[in-house]
Design an enzyme around this catalytic site. Structure first.
Site, PDB file in Angstrom:
ATOM      1  N   LYS A  16      -2.794  -6.606  -4.138  1.00  0.00           N
ATOM      2  CA  LYS A  16      -2.842  -7.199  -5.570  1.00  0.00           C
ATOM      3  C   LYS A  16      -3.206  -6.055  -6.345  1.00  0.00           C
ATOM      4  CE  LYS A  16      -4.830 -10.516  -9.065  1.00  0.00           C
ATOM      5  NZ  LYS A  16      -6.015 -11.326  -9.480  1.00  0.00           N
ATOM      6  N   HIS A  72     -15.696 -16.014 -10.016  1.00  0.00           N
ATOM      7  CA  HIS A  72     -15.097 -16.596  -8.702  1.00  0.00           C
ATOM      8  C   HIS A  72     -15.394 -16.200  -7.559  1.00  0.00           C
ATOM      9  CE1 HIS A  72     -12.713 -13.040  -9.396  1.00  0.00           C
ATOM     10  NE2 HIS A  72     -12.180 -13.322  -8.013  1.00  0.00           N
ATOM     11  N   ASP A 127     -13.719 -15.173  -3.686  1.00  0.00           N
ATOM     12  CA  ASP A 127     -12.448 -14.651  -3.200  1.00  0.00           C
ATOM     13  C   ASP A 127     -12.185 -15.589  -1.967  1.00  0.00           C
ATOM     14  OD1 ASP A 127     -12.082 -12.658  -4.885  1.00  0.00           O
ATOM     15  OD2 ASP A 127     -12.493 -11.080  -3.462  1.00  0.00           O
ATOM     16  N   HIS A 142     -18.194 -13.311  -8.393  1.00  0.00           N
ATOM     17  CA  HIS A 142     -18.159 -12.034  -9.018  1.00  0.00           C
ATOM     18  C   HIS A 142     -17.097 -12.301 -10.262  1.00  0.00           C
ATOM     19  CE1 HIS A 142     -15.141 -11.967  -6.102  1.00  0.00           C
ATOM     20  NE2 HIS A 142     -14.267 -11.201  -6.801  1.00  0.00           N
TER      21      HIS A 142
END
Length: 335
Positions: A202, A221, A223, A277
């Site tokens: 990404k 969030h 991962d 994070h």
């Protein structure tokens, strides 16, 4: 066009010194009120060339249990290759808008690959100050070159070389994580699909923001991946939630930032923690980052590794297909 691009909004906003209301976070999320100012968190830094294997295992294990994030140095990915990766990614985002839209996610498309802006269900209708590009890079059988930029011309070659340099680093990290739980080297990787492990790149593009104290690049969030291996540019932005506060993460030149993701937390039955994070944005500078997500194949079932489960340590997580986990996560449904 899927939605209006943040890069375009930014060029207009900078003229007015304001941002649209949907980018202004609630007060309890705004960086100005929630960041510990003047302190950069020094997350563990691990030297992958350390000849003392037991010490290396212990360092990775401790960082993954207590932090969920660490940085690695002496990882053997050439710094020139990382610079080239950053250069071709930046050049793509500097292309005319219509050229980027050629590889945009099609309307109604359920996958994540392609150029885009919105990624998941937005809480309270709030948006992140970021555009992105996703594409799978390994194994070869899952690559769809439609979603890879044709410009700059060296984009494909650079990304392929970077991926091939990344694979041994990822294998080493997964082996160290296995050993840290008293398992054989390959058990963690096998629990994620073995050689079918998917590598998804990404690129995050966070343009300058007139009101960086009020906006976030990406909301808080963890991962969904097993691990995420991230290269940032020089602009500060990654923050970690530690001891009930948000802190900037101090970058180390030429280091890779490793995030423990949800699938490793599940496999380890909660011994390793996925890191919570978020990202902030900058008033004058464009921030970019290049996370590589290591994910199980969509149909692969992930659950706590059987060797870690016993009467005293029952499973804390459901075993489920990775695609079902992703669907629940993106749509904010219980797992």
């Amino acid at each position: 066009m899927e939605v209006e691009r943040v890069q375009e909004i930014a060029s207009l906003s900078n003229l007015k010194g304001t941002i649209p209301s949907e980018f202004i976070r609630l007060e309890n999320e705004q960086p100005i009120t929630t960041t510990v100012q003047g302190v950069a968190l020094e997350v563990p830094v691990i030297d992958l060339s350390n000849p003392d294997h037991q010490s290396l295992v212990a360092s990775v294990s401790e960082a993954s249990k207590n932090w969920g994030i660490f940085q690695v140095v002496n990882h053997e990915i050439p710094s020139e290759l990382i610079s080239k990766l950053q250069k071709v990614g930046r050049e793509f985002f500097e292309l005319p808008q219509e050229e980027k839209e050629v590889i945009a996610k099609p309307i109604g498309y359920e996958g994540v690959e392609g150029y885009g802006t919105k990624l998941q269900k937005e809480v309270e209708g709030k948006k992140g100050w970021v555009d992105h590009l996703f594409h799978r890079v390994w194994p070869a059988s899952i690559i769809n070159y439609h979603f890879w930029p044709k410009n700059p011309p060296s984009y494909r070659d650079t990304n392929e070389r970077y991926t091939q340099s990344m694979i041994p680093v990822a294998d080493k990290l997964l082996g160290l994580l296995s050993r840290g739980l008293g398992l054989e080297d390959g058990e963690m990787k096998q629990g994620l699909g073995g050689e079918d492990l998917n590598y998804m790149l990404k690129i995050n593009y966070y343009p300058p923001c007139p009101c960086p104290d009020l906006a976030l690049g990406v909301a808080p969030h963890t991962d969904m991946s097993s691990i995420t291996i991230l290269v940032p540019n020089e602009v500060q932005g990654l923050q970690v939630f530690k001891d009930d506060h948000w802190y900037d993460v101090a970058y180390i030149p030429n280091a890779l930032i490793i995030h423990i993701g949800d699938q490793i937390e599940i496999l380890s039955n909660g011994k390793y923690k996925s890191v919570y994070h978020r990202t902030t944005v900058n008033k004058e500078k464009t921030r970019m980052s290049w996370p590589m997500f290591l994910e199980p194949p969509p149909e692969f079932e992930v659950g706590p590794i059987p060797n870690l489960i016993n009467q005293d340590n029952p499973p804390k997580y459901k075993t489920k297909k990775f695609k079902d986990y992703v669907y629940c996560k993106l749509n904010k449904l219980p797992q």
